[in-house]
Design an enzyme around this catalytic site. Sequence first.
Site, PDB file in Angstrom:
ATOM      1  N   HIS A   1       0.973  50.257   4.652  1.00 14.79           N
ATOM      2  CA  HIS A   1       0.897  51.313   3.650  1.00 14.79           C
ATOM      3  C   HIS A   1       1.513  52.576   4.224  1.00 14.79           C
ATOM      4  O   HIS A   1       1.351  52.875   5.394  1.00 14.79           O
ATOM      5  CB  HIS A   1      -0.552  51.592   3.237  1.00 14.79           C
ATOM      6  CG  HIS A   1      -0.633  52.405   1.981  1.00 14.79           C
ATOM      7  ND1 HIS A   1      -0.396  53.751   1.967  1.00 14.79           N
ATOM      8  CD2 HIS A   1      -0.886  52.051   0.697  1.00 14.79           C
ATOM      9  CE1 HIS A   1      -0.516  54.197   0.713  1.00 14.79           C
ATOM     10  NE2 HIS A   1      -0.810  53.184  -0.071  1.00 14.79           N
TER      11      HIS A   1
ATOM     12  N   LYS B   1     -10.104  49.156  -7.186  1.00  8.45           N
ATOM     13  CA  LYS B   1     -10.543  50.489  -7.599  1.00  8.45           C
ATOM     14  C   LYS B   1     -12.002  50.405  -8.071  1.00  8.45           C
ATOM     15  O   LYS B   1     -12.413  49.350  -8.528  1.00  8.45           O
ATOM     16  CB  LYS B   1      -9.666  51.011  -8.736  1.00  8.45           C
ATOM     17  CG  LYS B   1      -8.172  50.948  -8.473  1.00  8.45           C
ATOM     18  CD  LYS B   1      -7.714  52.037  -7.541  1.00  8.45           C
ATOM     19  CE  LYS B   1      -6.194  51.994  -7.358  1.00  8.45           C
ATOM     20  NZ  LYS B   1      -5.711  53.008  -6.420  1.00  8.45           N
TER      21      LYS B   1
END
Length: 441
Positions: A260, A141
């Site tokens: 994902h 992140k």
Amino acid sequence: DILAAFRVTPQPGVPPEEAGAAVAAESSTGTWTTVWTDGLTSLDRYKGRCYHIDAVPGEEDQFIAYVAYPLDLFEEGSVTNMLTSIVGNVFGFKALRALRLEDLRIPPAYVKTFQGPPHGIQVERDKLNKYGRPLLGCTIKPKLGLSAKNYGRAVYECLRGGLDFTKDDENVNSQPFMRWRDRFLFCAEAIFKSQAETGEIKGHYLNATAGTCEEMYKRAIFARELGVPIVMHDYLTGGFTANTSLAHYCRDNGLLLHIHXAMHAVIDRQKNHGMHFRVLAKALRMSGGDHIHAGTVVGKLEGERDITLGFVDLLRDDFIEKDRSRGIYFTQDWVSLPGVLXVASGGIHVWHMPALTEIFGDDSVLQFGGGTLGHPWGNAPGAVANRVALEACVQARNEGRDLAVEGNEIIREASKWSPELAAACEVWKEIRFNFKAVDTL
């Protein structure tokens, strides 16, 4: 036959038998009128049949319709064709207010036409030389906006601190602020540097998802040439055909494949319409993937415990008995198709570690994004805190302690000899995501 369990909500005045028969017909040989070419084939051989209907307890006007489809309706080894047939057209049917595909039973004869995961759980453990515990990961992140060099630096710090994997976020592809080739190079450097320092095998899920299959292949080939162990794919937005192609490439070239499930909640979040995640999970095991995100039960994303564990077992185990209490409508025999590691990710931190270790067991990847990078001392101490918490939980479990009862005490004990863990415990002691699950039985 392939068996399907549909949750049917008919329009007012439409009997459930008629709705179930309409679903079976529309998703196999039927059309809205009788056509003369029906006489040129054996419809009895090819048509889907609604063979049983149950009322849904506690729900008015909802029924579970069980439909059987002859295997001859499906192309071998094609998840794309299977889903096009079963859910392709029928969901817009006017006679239905809503329709949800709850589960599929894939017969062994059809399972055998699929390669499945490129490697599977045991081969992955052998490649990584990591046994007897869940694997640890971290999503880098902020997911968007970092330069490739700074991104690689964050990867290095997390891996050096003790994580097994770091991860590209699902929407990191090849944007102006960070082109894919630069990211791959800096991440590979981070992997090899951290491996040299720790003596452990490390990986970073390099997202190979792209606008075309040709570009996706180009990225996977470059990853293989760099010598990294794993690549990643967004299998719903990328599509099942692209995913199966990439899975075949990964098996042929020794790459692990992380999957994902971006966009899954668009399909599976509504309780009465769409497709349950356990169907997407089964489809993924057939199409191919070594890891897939499967909820956390305790974090920020949707997931009720028994239902989540039901589809986690469908991903990992070879044979799963029917168990309606866990949302498993059919007994499933995977006839030795390799298993998929469930990935728990989303709003989890060190205080969740005992629950995650107990719920998911060893064959899982526990992924802490903010729970690593949000550590007040930086990324590497955040990784240390997670690794210490995990090792403490695994040791306590192996000693026979009950993680569900003693979890907080185990973490507190470990934090006495790990200042990194103590700092993490202090930061996240009040974080809660207390919302009721939407997806209940």
